[in-house]
Design an enzyme around this catalytic site. Structure first.
Site, PDB file in Angstrom:
ATOM      1  N   GLY A 171       0.839  -1.196   0.000  1.00  0.00           N
ATOM      2  CA  GLY A 171       0.000   0.000   0.000  1.00  0.00           C
ATOM      3  C   GLY A 171       0.873   1.244   0.000  1.00  0.00           C
ATOM      4  N   GLY A 172       0.329   2.306   0.559  1.00  0.00           N
ATOM      5  CA  GLY A 172       1.061   3.573   0.607  1.00  0.00           C
ATOM      6  C   GLY A 172       2.366   3.475   1.361  1.00  0.00           C
ATOM      7  N   GLY A 406      23.788  11.495 -30.164  1.00  0.00           N
ATOM      8  CA  GLY A 406      23.267  12.106 -28.939  1.00  0.00           C
ATOM      9  C   GLY A 406      23.846  11.449 -27.710  1.00  0.00           C
ATOM     10  CB  ALA A 407      24.650   7.919 -26.945  1.00  0.00           C
TER      11      ALA A 407
HETATM   12  C1  HXC Z   1      -3.378  -4.079  12.473  1.00  0.00           C
HETATM   13  C2  HXC Z   1      -2.351  -5.978  11.746  1.00  0.00           C
HETATM   14  C3  HXC Z   1      -2.127  -5.404  10.485  1.00  0.00           C
HETATM   15  C4  HXC Z   1      -2.586  -4.073  10.280  1.00  0.00           C
HETATM   16  C5  HXC Z   1      -1.323  -7.378  10.459  1.00  0.00           C
HETATM   17  N1  HXC Z   1      -1.835  -7.199  11.687  1.00  0.00           N
HETATM   18  N2  HXC Z   1      -1.489  -6.288   9.715  1.00  0.00           N
HETATM   19  N3  HXC Z   1      -2.960  -5.319  12.725  1.00  0.00           N
HETATM   20  N4  HXC Z   1      -3.205  -3.464  11.310  1.00  0.00           N
HETATM   21  N5  HXC Z   1      -2.404  -3.444   9.118  1.00  0.00           N
HETATM   22  C6  HXC Z   1      -1.841  -8.167  12.769  1.00  0.00           C
HETATM   23  C7  HXC Z   1      -2.722  -9.341  12.474  1.00  0.00           C
HETATM   24  O1  HXC Z   1      -4.059  -9.069  12.841  1.00  0.00           O
HETATM   25  C8  HXC Z   1      -2.109 -10.411  13.350  1.00  0.00           C
HETATM   26  O2  HXC Z   1      -2.538 -10.242  14.668  1.00  0.00           O
HETATM   27  C9  HXC Z   1      -0.630 -10.065  13.320  1.00  0.00           C
HETATM   28  O3  HXC Z   1      -0.553  -8.705  12.915  1.00  0.00           O
HETATM   29  C10 HXC Z   1       0.140 -10.893  12.341  1.00  0.00           C
HETATM   30  O4  HXC Z   1      -0.541 -10.874  11.118  1.00  0.00           O
HETATM   31  P1  HXC Z   1      -0.872 -12.189  10.289  1.00  0.00           P
HETATM   32  O5  HXC Z   1      -1.923 -11.822   9.305  1.00  0.00           O
HETATM   33  O6  HXC Z   1      -1.160 -13.320  11.213  1.00  0.00           O
HETATM   34  O7  HXC Z   1       0.531 -12.469   9.597  1.00  0.00           O
HETATM   35  P2  HXC Z   1       0.802 -13.083   8.185  1.00  0.00           P
HETATM   36  O8  HXC Z   1      -0.046 -14.283   7.951  1.00  0.00           O
HETATM   37  O9  HXC Z   1       2.288 -13.241   8.094  1.00  0.00           O
HETATM   38  O10 HXC Z   1       0.334 -11.968   7.131  1.00  0.00           O
HETATM   39  C11 HXC Z   1       0.958 -10.729   7.071  1.00  0.00           C
HETATM   40  C12 HXC Z   1       0.158  -9.745   6.207  1.00  0.00           C
HETATM   41  C13 HXC Z   1      -1.309  -9.684   6.720  1.00  0.00           C
HETATM   42  C14 HXC Z   1       0.174 -10.228   4.773  1.00  0.00           C
HETATM   43  C15 HXC Z   1       0.860  -8.394   6.282  1.00  0.00           C
HETATM   44  O11 HXC Z   1      -1.289  -9.469   8.114  1.00  0.00           O
HETATM   45  C16 HXC Z   1      -2.070  -8.608   6.096  1.00  0.00           C
HETATM   46  O12 HXC Z   1      -2.554  -8.743   4.934  1.00  0.00           O
HETATM   47  N6  HXC Z   1      -2.271  -7.526   6.825  1.00  0.00           N
HETATM   48  C17 HXC Z   1      -3.067  -6.404   6.374  1.00  0.00           C
HETATM   49  C18 HXC Z   1      -2.316  -5.640   5.347  1.00  0.00           C
HETATM   50  C19 HXC Z   1      -3.066  -4.420   4.965  1.00  0.00           C
HETATM   51  O13 HXC Z   1      -4.047  -4.502   4.209  1.00  0.00           O
HETATM   52  N7  HXC Z   1      -2.682  -3.298   5.569  1.00  0.00           N
HETATM   53  C20 HXC Z   1      -3.277  -2.051   5.285  1.00  0.00           C
HETATM   54  C21 HXC Z   1      -2.715  -1.628   3.965  1.00  0.00           C
HETATM   55  S1  HXC Z   1      -3.196  -0.072   3.568  1.00  0.00           S
HETATM   56  P3  HXC Z   1      -2.953 -11.485  15.560  1.00  0.00           P
HETATM   57  O14 HXC Z   1      -3.213 -10.882  16.890  1.00  0.00           O
HETATM   58  O15 HXC Z   1      -4.145 -12.090  14.920  1.00  0.00           O
HETATM   59  O16 HXC Z   1      -1.771 -12.394  15.532  1.00  0.00           O
HETATM   60  C22 HXC Z   1      -1.949   0.829   4.080  1.00  0.00           C
HETATM   61  C23 HXC Z   1      -2.134   2.227   3.738  1.00  0.00           C
HETATM   62  C24 HXC Z   1      -0.915   2.974   4.002  1.00  0.00           C
HETATM   63  O17 HXC Z   1      -1.044   0.411   4.661  1.00  0.00           O
HETATM   64  C25 HXC Z   1      -1.187   4.329   3.463  1.00  0.00           C
HETATM   65  C26 HXC Z   1      -0.008   5.189   3.563  1.00  0.00           C
HETATM   66  C27 HXC Z   1      -0.259   6.442   2.813  1.00  0.00           C
END
Ligand code: HXC
Length: 519
Positions: A171-172, A406-407
């Site tokens: 993402g971002g 040019g290069a």
């Molecule tokens: C809160 C999160 C989290 C998040 C993971 N966790 N991502 N908690 N916010 N963004 C937590 C999970 O709930 C889990 O907690 C623990 O971290 C480990 O995650 P798992 O999913 O068990 O790990 P894994 O299977 O290795 O997968 C990793 C992952 C997945 C692929 C990163 O967690 C995931 O898809 N997370 C969400 C990613 C996402 O969509 N983020 C937002 C993107 S948008 P528990 O307690 O259950 O163990 C963004 C915008 C940024 O980031 C903008 C900037 C401008």
């Protein structure tokens, strides 16, 4: 509580904080072949040099039950330490705490080290391993990212910023590393993308794996987003240490000159034979690079991306320099859109941090064709031209063989403020190659020759004539565009003396808000 108990309590709290998300999650991290955030810092920095900030900070979120899940440090380890005795600031995202997700507090910790690094004038190293914005914190998390982005932008060209990607970065969140100078990704355990495979499938129907969409191989070969693919995290951390050997602490300092045991007057006879007799045959320009630099130590960036040009850091008698070299053994060393962008970014990186630039030229020209024109070769080629012309660092150019059209102008020619321009006797500096030139100049005449053998002979004679007259360095030297024609075997010595002479060089660009480089 007695004084002793208070001290004991501090030690206990520290131990608790060091466990991050707990033993189970640390084990899970190790099971994925990944180190913990603290282990990474330990390997990166000089032993015992790490000073941690904000170990006891916790998040302030009260939604989704997070009020009951507080971890001291809140998922990112921050502070400063040294690398080879020089101060660096560091942050390391801790995946064991809520997936390393970024909260308001987490962002504040990162901003604190970035702010202090700017005041001190020291590099910032960010180790990324995070699930992105902490979902429970909503817009606070988005604001936190933007705070970091703004600091990345302000720090750009002031202090070196290096990003390691050792896990998810999606993402971002990808934009903070993208704003930094160098990105290093660990093979198979890291990925970067703006939208992941699930959203990609939902929106476009394309089915693709995480690795194929944003793994280290993709970003170091196809997109060019990352500069290095490390076999494992340890190698990635060692690359960061190595990289800093070539960089100053900030833009007001010069890169560190070190002692050198490789004699500066070391000549290499093999260079006299390296250019093939036939102009259309190739050779490996890295053989030239290794021959002329100190101890064959070359830190190549973007090794597997846009391979018709080679860029990287080396030292010349202990003086760091950036090398840009056309690579004849890949697409004949042609400049295309990717090669132009790669080299332009590297030239600007060097210039921002006062690292002299050494350019080795053997370029047949820009790659022709609709794919290149539609891909914007005009704009991308202009980037490289702009970068060289704008750079005020010492610029030493050695034309090894071809330097056409040019290069020729783009590759650090005299008029782009090239300080010292050498050529080997094998150099061919002209508007275009013999074949193209004769076709244009004599095309009508040639078409009228009916006998094929006669026609071929005529073309061959004209081409030889053209090569004799134009495909050499003497015409350019006669005009002072080449300062000297040097024997290839002496190149190391001549480049070192040029760099030593130019060490005190001062050059300025006119005052302006900023340039408008053709992005
Ligand atoms: C809160 C999160 C989290 C998040 C993971 N966790 N991502 N908690 N916010 N963004 C937590 C999970 O709930 C889990 O907690 C623990 O971290 C480990 O995650 P798992 O999913 O068990 O790990 P894994 O299977 O290795 O997968 C990793 C992952 C997945 C692929 C990163 O967690 C995931 O898809 N997370 C969400 C990613 C996402 O969509 N983020 C937002 C993107 S948008 P528990 O307690 O259950 O163990 C963004 C915008 C940024 O980031 C903008 C900037 C401008």
């Amino acid at each position: 509580m007695s004084r002793q108990d208070k001290i004991k309590r501090l030690v206990e709290l520290r131990e608790e904080a060091k466990l991050g998300g707990g033993k189970k999650r640390i084990e899970a991290q190790h099971a994925k072949g990944k180190m913990t955030a603290r282990e990474r810092i330990e390997i990166l920095l000089d032993e015992g040099s790490f000073e941690e900030f904000d170990m006891f900070i916790t998040h302030r979120c009260t939604d989704f039950g997070l009020e009951n899940h507080k971890y001291p440090g809140d998922g990112v380890i921050t502070g400063h330490g040294t690398i080879d005795g020089r101060v660096v600031y560091v942050y390391s995202q801790d995946f064991t705490v809520l997936g390393g997700s970024l909260s308001e507090t987490f962002a504040k910790k990162i901003c604190k080290v970035m702010d202090q690094a700017m005041k001190v004038g020291a590099p910032v190293i960010g180790i990324n391993d995070s699930g992105g914005a902490r979902i429970q914190e909503g817009v606070m998390s988005l604001a936190g990212y933007a705070e970091i982005f703004q600091r990345n932008i302000m720090a750009s060209g002031v202090i070196p910023q290096i990003s390691a990607i050792f896990g998810p970065c999606a993402g971002g969140a990808v934009y903070s590393p993208a704003l930094t100078d160098v990105i290093i990704m660990s093979d198979k355990t890291s990925y970067m993308f703006v939208t992941g495979p699930k959203v990609t499938k939902a929106v476009t129907g394309e089915v693709i794996s995480t690795e194929d969409l944003g793994g280290a191989t993709v970003h170091t070969t196809r997109s060019g987003v990352a500069h290095f693919k490390a076999e494992d995290e340890e190698e990635g951390l060692m690359i960061i240490r190595k990289l800093l050997e070539y960089l100053p602490q900030n833009n007001l300092e010069d890169p560190p000159v070190t002692e050198c045991n490789d004699p500066s007057e070391r000549a290499d006879d093999s260079l006299n034979d390296i250019i093939p007799e036939e102009s259309n045959q190739s050779y490996d320009v890295k053989d030239v690079i290794y021959s002329i630099i100190d101890n064959k130590e070359f830190l190549e960036l973007h090794r597997h991306y846009a391979r018709s040009i080679v860029v990287g850091f080396a030292k010349f008698s202990g003086m760091p320099a950036g090398i840009i070299a056309n690579q004849p053994n890949y697409l004949a060393g042609v400049l295309d859109t990717e090669a132009s962008r790669k080299a332009a970014r590297f030239v600007r990186f060097c210039d921002a941090f006062n690292v002299p630039v050494v350019t080795l030229v053997d370029v047949p020209g820009f790659l022709p064709g609709s794919a290149q024109e539609y891909g914007g070769i005009i704009i991308h080629g202009a980037k490289l031209l702009f970068a060289y012309g704008e750079a005020t660092v010492p610029k030493v150019t050695v034309t090894l063989r071809k330097s056409y059209g040019g290069a020729h102008d783009v590759m650090s020619c005299k008029q782009l403020r090239g300080d010292i321009n050498y050529a080997w006797p094998t150099a061919e500096i002209a508007v275009m190659g013999a074949q193209g030139a004769i076709e244009i100049l004599e095309g009508k005449k040639i078409a009228k020759i009916e006998d094929e053998a006669e026609r071929k002979e005529y073309i061959s004679e004209r081409e030889s004539e053209y090569i004799e007259k134009f495909a050499n360095p003497y015409e350019a030297a006669r005009h002072g565009f080449i300062d000297d024609i040097i024997e290839p075997r002496n190149t190391r010595f001549r480049v070192i003396r040029a760099l030593q002479t130019l060490m005190s060089k001062k050059d300025l660009n006119p005052p302006k808000k900023h340039s408008n480089i053709p992005l």
